[in-house]
Design a protein around this motif. Structure first.
Motif, PDB file in Angstrom:
ATOM      1  N   LEU A 244      23.647  53.820  19.647  1.00 10.66           N
ATOM      2  CA  LEU A 244      23.458  55.253  19.921  1.00 10.66           C
ATOM      3  C   LEU A 244      22.742  55.453  21.245  1.00 10.66           C
ATOM      4  N   HIS A 245      23.042  56.564  21.907  1.00 11.45           N
ATOM      5  CA  HIS A 245      22.243  56.982  23.063  1.00 11.45           C
ATOM      6  C   HIS A 245      22.071  58.492  23.005  1.00 11.45           C
ATOM      7  N   GLU A 246      21.351  59.045  23.986  1.00 12.58           N
ATOM      8  CA  GLU A 246      20.904  60.434  23.852  1.00 12.58           C
ATOM      9  C   GLU A 246      22.002  61.486  24.030  1.00 12.58           C
ATOM     10  N   VAL A 247      23.108  61.132  24.709  1.00 14.37           N
ATOM     11  CA  VAL A 247      24.055  62.180  25.107  1.00 14.37           C
ATOM     12  C   VAL A 247      25.011  62.590  23.980  1.00 14.37           C
ATOM     13  N   THR A 248      25.522  61.626  23.242  1.00 16.89           N
ATOM     14  CA  THR A 248      26.581  61.948  22.275  1.00 16.89           C
ATOM     15  C   THR A 248      26.082  61.930  20.830  1.00 16.89           C
ATOM     16  N   SER A 249      24.755  61.858  20.645  1.00 22.65           N
ATOM     17  CA  SER A 249      24.242  61.795  19.275  1.00 22.65           C
ATOM     18  C   SER A 249      23.572  63.063  18.731  1.00 22.65           C
TER      19      SER A 249
ATOM     20  N   THR B 134      22.187  49.918  12.916  1.00 25.44           N
ATOM     21  CA  THR B 134      22.132  51.027  13.868  1.00 25.44           C
ATOM     22  C   THR B 134      20.997  50.795  14.855  1.00 25.44           C
ATOM     23  N   ILE B 135      21.239  51.077  16.119  1.00 22.78           N
ATOM     24  CA  ILE B 135      20.186  50.921  17.131  1.00 22.78           C
ATOM     25  C   ILE B 135      20.443  51.924  18.254  1.00 22.78           C
ATOM     26  N   ALA B 136      19.366  52.454  18.821  1.00 25.76           N
ATOM     27  CA  ALA B 136      19.498  53.478  19.858  1.00 25.76           C
ATOM     28  C   ALA B 136      18.704  53.100  21.100  1.00 25.76           C
ATOM     29  N   THR B 137      19.186  53.562  22.237  1.00 26.72           N
ATOM     30  CA  THR B 137      18.422  53.423  23.473  1.00 26.72           C
ATOM     31  C   THR B 137      18.674  54.651  24.336  1.00 26.72           C
ATOM     32  N   GLU B 138      17.909  54.766  25.408  1.00 29.11           N
ATOM     33  CA  GLU B 138      18.032  55.896  26.331  1.00 29.11           C
ATOM     34  C   GLU B 138      18.591  55.362  27.637  1.00 29.11           C
ATOM     35  N   ASP B 139      19.652  55.964  28.136  1.00 32.10           N
ATOM     36  CA  ASP B 139      20.233  55.418  29.361  1.00 32.10           C
ATOM     37  C   ASP B 139      20.861  56.443  30.300  1.00 32.10           C
TER      38      ASP B 139
ATOM     39  N   GLU C 259      14.006  63.828  24.363  1.00 30.50           N
ATOM     40  CA  GLU C 259      13.058  64.114  23.278  1.00 30.50           C
ATOM     41  C   GLU C 259      13.788  64.342  21.956  1.00 30.50           C
ATOM     42  N   THR C 260      14.987  64.907  22.035  1.00 31.26           N
ATOM     43  CA  THR C 260      15.779  65.133  20.824  1.00 31.26           C
ATOM     44  C   THR C 260      16.142  63.797  20.179  1.00 31.26           C
ATOM     45  N   LEU C 261      16.527  62.810  21.006  1.00 26.14           N
ATOM     46  CA  LEU C 261      16.846  61.490  20.442  1.00 26.14           C
ATOM     47  C   LEU C 261      15.603  60.875  19.799  1.00 26.14           C
ATOM     48  N   ARG C 262      14.456  61.005  20.472  1.00 26.29           N
ATOM     49  CA  ARG C 262      13.217  60.423  19.923  1.00 26.29           C
ATOM     50  C   ARG C 262      12.876  61.078  18.581  1.00 26.29           C
ATOM     51  N   LYS C 263      13.055  62.392  18.521  1.00 27.57           N
ATOM     52  CA  LYS C 263      12.748  63.134  17.300  1.00 27.57           C
ATOM     53  C   LYS C 263      13.724  62.717  16.187  1.00 27.57           C
ATOM     54  N   ASN C 264      15.010  62.619  16.522  1.00 28.74           N
ATOM     55  CA  ASN C 264      16.011  62.238  15.521  1.00 28.74           C
ATOM     56  C   ASN C 264      15.791  60.812  15.021  1.00 28.74           C
ATOM     57  N   ALA C 265      15.478  59.892  15.961  1.00 28.48           N
ATOM     58  CA  ALA C 265      15.258  58.500  15.574  1.00 28.48           C
ATOM     59  C   ALA C 265      14.066  58.408  14.625  1.00 28.48           C
ATOM     60  N   ALA C 266      13.005  59.161  14.930  1.00 30.75           N
ATOM     61  CA  ALA C 266      11.811  59.128  14.079  1.00 30.75           C
ATOM     62  C   ALA C 266      12.122  59.725  12.704  1.00 30.75           C
ATOM     63  N   GLU C 267      12.824  60.850  12.703  1.00 26.78           N
ATOM     64  CA  GLU C 267      13.111  61.539  11.434  1.00 26.78           C
ATOM     65  C   GLU C 267      14.008  60.704  10.519  1.00 26.78           C
ATOM     66  N   PHE C 268      15.018  60.061  11.111  1.00 26.71           N
ATOM     67  CA  PHE C 268      15.982  59.318  10.281  1.00 26.71           C
ATOM     68  C   PHE C 268      15.632  57.833  10.150  1.00 26.71           C
ATOM     69  N   GLY C 269      14.686  57.361  10.965  1.00 26.59           N
ATOM     70  CA  GLY C 269      14.258  55.968  10.860  1.00 26.59           C
ATOM     71  C   GLY C 269      15.083  54.978  11.674  1.00 26.59           C
ATOM     72  N   VAL C 270      15.698  55.461  12.746  1.00 26.51           N
ATOM     73  CA  VAL C 270      16.551  54.599  13.574  1.00 26.51           C
ATOM     74  C   VAL C 270      15.708  53.843  14.610  1.00 26.51           C
TER      75      VAL C 270
ATOM     76  N   SER D 186      13.007  53.232  23.922  1.00 27.07           N
ATOM     77  CA  SER D 186      12.827  54.341  24.860  1.00 27.07           C
ATOM     78  C   SER D 186      12.525  53.837  26.254  1.00 27.07           C
ATOM     79  N   LEU D 187      12.621  54.760  27.182  1.00 20.48           N
ATOM     80  CA  LEU D 187      12.265  54.497  28.569  1.00 20.48           C
ATOM     81  C   LEU D 187      10.868  53.852  28.611  1.00 20.48           C
ATOM     82  N   GLY D 188      10.747  52.750  29.337  1.00 18.84           N
ATOM     83  CA  GLY D 188       9.469  52.053  29.414  1.00 18.84           C
ATOM     84  C   GLY D 188       9.418  50.819  28.529  1.00 18.84           C
ATOM     85  N   ASP D 189      10.311  50.769  27.533  1.00 21.33           N
ATOM     86  CA  ASP D 189      10.409  49.630  26.611  1.00 21.33           C
ATOM     87  C   ASP D 189      11.227  48.523  27.303  1.00 21.33           C
TER      88      ASP D 189
END
Lengths: 478, 197
Positions: free
Chosen positions: A32-37, A57-62, A84-95, A99-102
């Motif tokens: 997953l990434h931030e644009v299409t999720s 399932t795994i997500a990153t920001e790119d 921020e929406t991806l970060r919020k969704n990942a936290a809420e659903f447990g994905v 993130s940037l900086g990782d």
């Protein structure tokens, strides 16, 4: 009758097969990434559905991430909201999210293989058309839309009609100056942007078998530019060696069981493809695009074609439009085309081998006056590896800009964009109108051609540098 | 998803091949986190040119796009489908669509119809000459009809059934939950996992 590689992997993932229905296919890895999720997570929320398999399932920001000042708040408020929406969704659903900086953040198609998550015989999907990259491992990997992202999140499956198969056999020895990028650009020009439509491509033959994993990823990455959702290469010792020891590679008995399975993933001798294309590797040369779709390409030694030379009316019209947009004249030598910007990076050519190749060419040389060269590693880890090898210094000493990881100028969703009318030589995958910035003009090239172009200021191959007087090369240490 | 049975509307002839999704909706529009509000981004670069077909007053309110071959190539962005729908298009006709775009369109109820190039040419000629000419896309009869033109089209029966009934794929799949669980219980332990759960 025997089966092709694609058919074997497909059959191993059929959850349900019924007359009159598409096959229901199990998905082994969902990136997953931030644009299409965001809209997919919204759909889950509205229906009260959880993510079925967080462990697949795994997500990153790119796409949106800046490549400068990554420790500061993201300047573009709309990009910031999307991240921020991806970060919020990942936290809420447990994905799991990088993130940037990782250290594991980066272009999603660089991250999967580097973690060892991309493995032979798996099905890999992502809301990004360049998911075809992962096919280099003998995985069945393809891009999906946001509705399908939601479907995979909710069910870990996808209903799909089985595509046809096409063999692209590349025999013969690739000349020394011909890279995987030149090969795939030549293939796309040969079969056209719609040539692979409805097919899973399998790249095979002696020239393919000799390629490194990273070169294979470059080839499979651009299957979509030939119209195919997926491209595959049979796994072999090169593949196994690349995976072994990575963070998510199988270990112990699992490793042995995995390799035993992976070794079965070859097209049977008596299997039949629905279509076949044969390419003589020895006949190839460095290749670039001149137009506004990836099928409008030619060897670097050629000239801009005359639209009148096309028999097909729609191709002729497309070529006329392309030359107008690109500001080029029929008959102009491709080597005479001057560029303003050189971009080295993307899921096509942003891995460590690509950076090494570009660095080896600019080392001890200078980027031409008036040319901006951007070097963007495919992932934070690739960037660290490059730094440990001193490649960042090589680029900086040559006058290039060394940046942080992300999709960057491949599609210009972050601030890295071309200005209107600006022309680039780019190691990315799409030369569409406005792709790298409104009014920007893109020539797709290999990292080697990109680096030589940066030094000379016009489209060029490394061989052209040898023709220059030795004065052009700054002595070491100066 | 909204059901699609039959639709009649005026058309926009778009005589370009290889219309990629970056042209349909440029990347900077992809930062939005909703499925709506993409109409102004549709063909954004071309719409700056006053002679572009979508800018012609007689095309206002048109709902059927008659496109050149290889429509929707490039990225997987479903935003391209949303932009066409947000603008008001109900159906797109072409001789060839990119796979991912086609899949996305059918999942959203935007009917993409494949017809032979010579029929697409005829539809473009007709609607260029007469912007008011109605074009009917009939999914029940699997037929496109316009003045002097009747052309049958193919669509796989399962996709057609889902469109005619406006069915949500996820609900259909979850009816087979037992099959999914059975498959999951047989997966080998060497398959990769992103996290331990």
């Amino acid at each position: 009758m025997g089966r092709t590689l694609a058919e074997k992997v497909w059959d191993d993932h059929v959850v349900r097969r019924a007359e009159g229905e598409p096959d229901l296919l199990f998905i082994d890895l969902h990136l997953l990434h931030e644009v299409t999720s965001p809209q997919a997570f919204d759909g889950l929320r509205q229906a009260g559905r959880p993510v079925r398999r967080l462990d697949l399932t795994i997500a990153t920001e790119d796409h949106n991430t800046p490549t400068l000042d990554i420790d500061k708040p993201i300047a573009d408020p709309v990009s910031r909201v999307q991240l921020e929406t991806l970060r919020k969704n990942a936290a809420e659903f447990g994905v799991r999210l990088h993130s940037l900086g990782d250290v594991e953040q980066g272009v999603v198609h660089v991250v999967g293989p580097q973690l060892g998550l991309t493995q032979p015989g798996t099905t890999v999907v992502c809301g990004d058309s360049h998911t075809s990259t992962h096919g280099a491992f003998g995985a069945l990997a393809f891009g999906i839309g946001t509705s399908q992202v939601e479907h995979v999140l909710a069910t870990q499956t996808l209903p799909l009609a089985r595509p046809k198969t096409m063999a692209i056999t590349v025999d013969g020895e690739l000349p020394e100056d011909v890279t995987a990028k030149d090969l795939i650009l030549a293939i796309i020009t040969k079969i056209g942007t719609g040539g692979g439509q409805g097919y899973i491509l399998e790249y095979r033959g002696s020239a393919i078998e000799k390629l490194s994993m990273e070169a294979r990823m470059t080839i499979c990455n651009m299957s979509i530019e030939a119209g195919a959702r997926a491209g595959m290469i049979a796994p072999d010792e090169t593949t196994f060696a690349y995976i072994k020891g990575r963070a998510h590679a199988p270990e112990g008995e699992d490793w042995d069981a995995a390799v035993a399975y992976w070794k079965t993933l070859k097209t049977d001798e008596d299997a039949e493809f629905d279509a076949e294309v044969v390419i003589d590797g020895a006949s190839l040369a460095p290749f670039v695009t001149w137009g506004t779709n990836p099928g409008q390409g030619a060897p670097l030694s050629a000239s801009v074609p005359d639209p009148a030379s096309y028999e097909d009316a729609s191709e002729r019209f497309a070529a006329e439009k392309a030359l107008e947009y690109m500001g080029l004249e029929a008959g102009q030598a491709l080597r005479d085309i001057k560029v303003d910007t050189v971009f080295v990076g993307s899921c096509t050519n942003g891995r460590i081998e690509d950076l090494r190749a570009a660095a080896s060419i600019v080392e001890g040389r200078k980027v031409a006056d008036g040319v901006r060269m951007l070097v963007v590693p495919g992932s934070a880890r690739v960037g660290l590896q490059a730094v440990s090898e001193g490649l960042d210094l090589v680029f900086k000493e040559a006058g290039a800009e060394w940046r942080h990881a992300g999709c960057s100028m491949c599609l210009g969703m972050n601030p890295d964009q071309l200005a209107p009318g600006e022309r680039s030589a780019s190691t990315s995958n799409r030369n569409f109108e406005g792709r790298q910035g409104k009014g920007g003009r893109t020539h797709l090239v290999s990292p080697q051609v990109a680096a030589a172009t940066a030094v000379l200021g016009h489209l060029a191959s490394p061989a052209d540098l040898n023709d220059q007087s030795s004065a052009a090369r700054t002595p070491a240490g100066v | 998803m909204e059901a699609f049975t039959t639709h009649t509307g005026r058309a926009v002839p778009l005589r370009r091949s290889n219309v990629d999704t970056d042209q349909i909706i440029p990347a900077h529009w992809l930062k939005k986190v909703t499925r709506d509000g993409f109409e102004d981004g549709l063909f954004e670069a071309w719409r700056k040119d006053s002679s572009f077909v979508l800018n012609q007053p007689e095309r206002t309110g048109a709902t059927v796009l008659i496109a050149g071959p290889d429509f929707g190539t490039g990225s997987s962005r479903e935003h391209a489908v949303w932009a066409l729908q947000n603008y008001g298009f109900k159906a797109v006709i072409s001789s060839r669509f990119a796979d991912i775009f086609r899949g996305n369109s059918l999942k959203n109820g935007l009917l993409t119809v494949v017809l032979e190039q010579k029929i697409v040419d005829a539809l473009q000629e007709l609607t260029e000459k007469d912007p008011k000419a109605p074009v009917t896309v009939d999914l029940e009869a699997r037929e496109v009809r316009a003045e002097g033109i009747t052309a049958a089209f193919e669509l796989d029966e399962n996709a057609r059934w889902r469109l005619l009934n406006g069915l949500d794929d996820i609900s259909i799949t979850l009816q087979n939950e037992a099959d999914i669980s059975a498959y999951e219980s047989k997966r080998p332990s060497h398959k990769p996992r992103t996290v331990q759960v």
